[in-house]
Design a protein around this motif. Sequence first.
Motif, PDB file in Angstrom:
ATOM      1  N   ASN A  93     -50.843  35.885  54.104  1.00 55.68           N
ATOM      2  CA  ASN A  93     -49.970  36.652  53.214  1.00 55.68           C
ATOM      3  C   ASN A  93     -48.746  37.187  53.947  1.00 55.68           C
ATOM      4  O   ASN A  93     -48.474  38.387  53.957  1.00 55.68           O
ATOM      5  N   CYS A 121     -57.031  38.773  54.055  1.00 51.52           N
ATOM      6  CA  CYS A 121     -55.844  39.617  54.214  1.00 51.52           C
ATOM      7  C   CYS A 121     -56.279  41.063  54.314  1.00 51.52           C
ATOM      8  O   CYS A 121     -57.473  41.358  54.288  1.00 51.52           O
ATOM      9  N   ASN A 160     -54.770  35.486  58.164  1.00 54.84           N
ATOM     10  CA  ASN A 160     -54.022  36.145  57.097  1.00 54.84           C
ATOM     11  C   ASN A 160     -52.786  35.300  56.766  1.00 54.84           C
ATOM     12  O   ASN A 160     -51.841  35.263  57.550  1.00 54.84           O
ATOM     13  N   GLN A 210     -47.309  30.189  56.678  1.00 58.64           N
ATOM     14  CA  GLN A 210     -48.212  29.829  55.582  1.00 58.64           C
ATOM     15  C   GLN A 210     -48.586  28.350  55.595  1.00 58.64           C
ATOM     16  O   GLN A 210     -49.281  27.875  54.700  1.00 58.64           O
ATOM     17  N   ASP A 224     -50.006  43.685  54.133  1.00 61.84           N
ATOM     18  CA  ASP A 224     -50.547  42.519  54.835  1.00 61.84           C
ATOM     19  C   ASP A 224     -49.759  42.157  56.090  1.00 61.84           C
ATOM     20  O   ASP A 224     -49.950  41.089  56.658  1.00 61.84           O
ATOM     21  N   TYR A 266     -45.460  42.162  50.162  1.00 58.93           N
ATOM     22  CA  TYR A 266     -46.797  42.726  50.339  1.00 58.93           C
ATOM     23  C   TYR A 266     -46.902  43.319  51.742  1.00 58.93           C
ATOM     24  O   TYR A 266     -47.568  42.772  52.616  1.00 58.93           O
ATOM     25  N   CYS A 282     -56.302  42.957  49.766  1.00 59.46           N
ATOM     26  CA  CYS A 282     -57.057  42.490  48.598  1.00 59.46           C
ATOM     27  C   CYS A 282     -58.440  43.135  48.550  1.00 59.46           C
ATOM     28  O   CYS A 282     -59.185  43.085  49.531  1.00 59.46           O
ATOM     29  N   THR A 296     -58.096  34.961  48.718  1.00 59.44           N
ATOM     30  CA  THR A 296     -58.639  35.754  49.820  1.00 59.44           C
ATOM     31  C   THR A 296     -59.837  36.538  49.288  1.00 59.44           C
ATOM     32  O   THR A 296     -59.679  37.262  48.310  1.00 59.44           O
ATOM     33  N   ASN A 311     -45.688  37.711  53.412  1.00 63.00           N
ATOM     34  CA  ASN A 311     -44.731  37.865  52.322  1.00 63.00           C
ATOM     35  C   ASN A 311     -44.251  39.313  52.341  1.00 63.00           C
ATOM     36  O   ASN A 311     -45.054  40.236  52.204  1.00 63.00           O
ATOM     37  N   ILE A 349     -53.405  33.898  47.175  1.00 63.75           N
ATOM     38  CA  ILE A 349     -52.557  34.011  48.356  1.00 63.75           C
ATOM     39  C   ILE A 349     -51.144  34.323  47.872  1.00 63.75           C
ATOM     40  O   ILE A 349     -50.675  33.772  46.878  1.00 63.75           O
ATOM     41  N   LYS A 350     -50.481  35.211  48.565  1.00 63.70           N
ATOM     42  CA  LYS A 350     -49.128  35.652  48.174  1.00 63.70           C
ATOM     43  C   LYS A 350     -48.089  34.747  48.814  1.00 63.70           C
ATOM     44  O   LYS A 350     -47.530  35.050  49.867  1.00 63.70           O
ATOM     45  N   TRP A 351     -47.847  33.610  48.169  1.00 61.93           N
ATOM     46  CA  TRP A 351     -46.901  32.627  48.700  1.00 61.93           C
ATOM     47  C   TRP A 351     -45.488  33.162  48.609  1.00 61.93           C
ATOM     48  O   TRP A 351     -45.095  33.802  47.635  1.00 61.93           O
TER      49      TRP A 351
END
Length: 187
Positions: A77, A46, A75, A110, A85, A82, A49, A121, A79, A182-184
């Motif tokens: 992320n 990403c 990538n 995702q 990203d 964030y 990070c 990441t 979301n 990972i920003k789910w």
Amino acid sequence: MTLKESDSELDRGDTAPDFELRGTDGEHYSPADFADNDALLIVFTCNHCPYAQAKFDHLNELSDAFDDAAVVGINPNANTEYPDDSYENMVELVADETIDYDAYLYDETQNVAREYGAVCTPDPFLFRRVDDEWVLAYHGRLDDALDPDSEPTEFYVEEAIESILAGEEIEHPDRPSRGCSIKWREE
């Protein structure tokens, strides 16, 4: 920042799950687009990070060093919490050559990260070309630097790529990668 270690859904010898994702150039890519290579390194990464950022230069170097190996960043992320990203920021990182891989792709749903079992990441997956398929050869950390400020002394993925290109088995074991979770998105 939540620190995670990778734990693969895929085992060595498994075929790479297929995908079609938009790259920073606006084109869509799948693993088949890299079939002219003998090795394919897919790294879930990403923009924001610090663990991922610490590997940008190393991945750029790998991309430059091996003519018969493709380096693809994905990538996952996607979301809105964030914004660093975002796809637009991915495009900027490629435009200013901070990221100079063979492709940098956006996993907007995702789903690809879920299919691969990526959890952090960076989370690298190295495949070799076998009978017109990509087969997992190594899943694990890029090198022995476990935090963003450490300097690596052993380069696991580089050695693994060299083994693939020489037609040899990869001798070292898979080692969990470490990085930001990972920003789910909430389902």
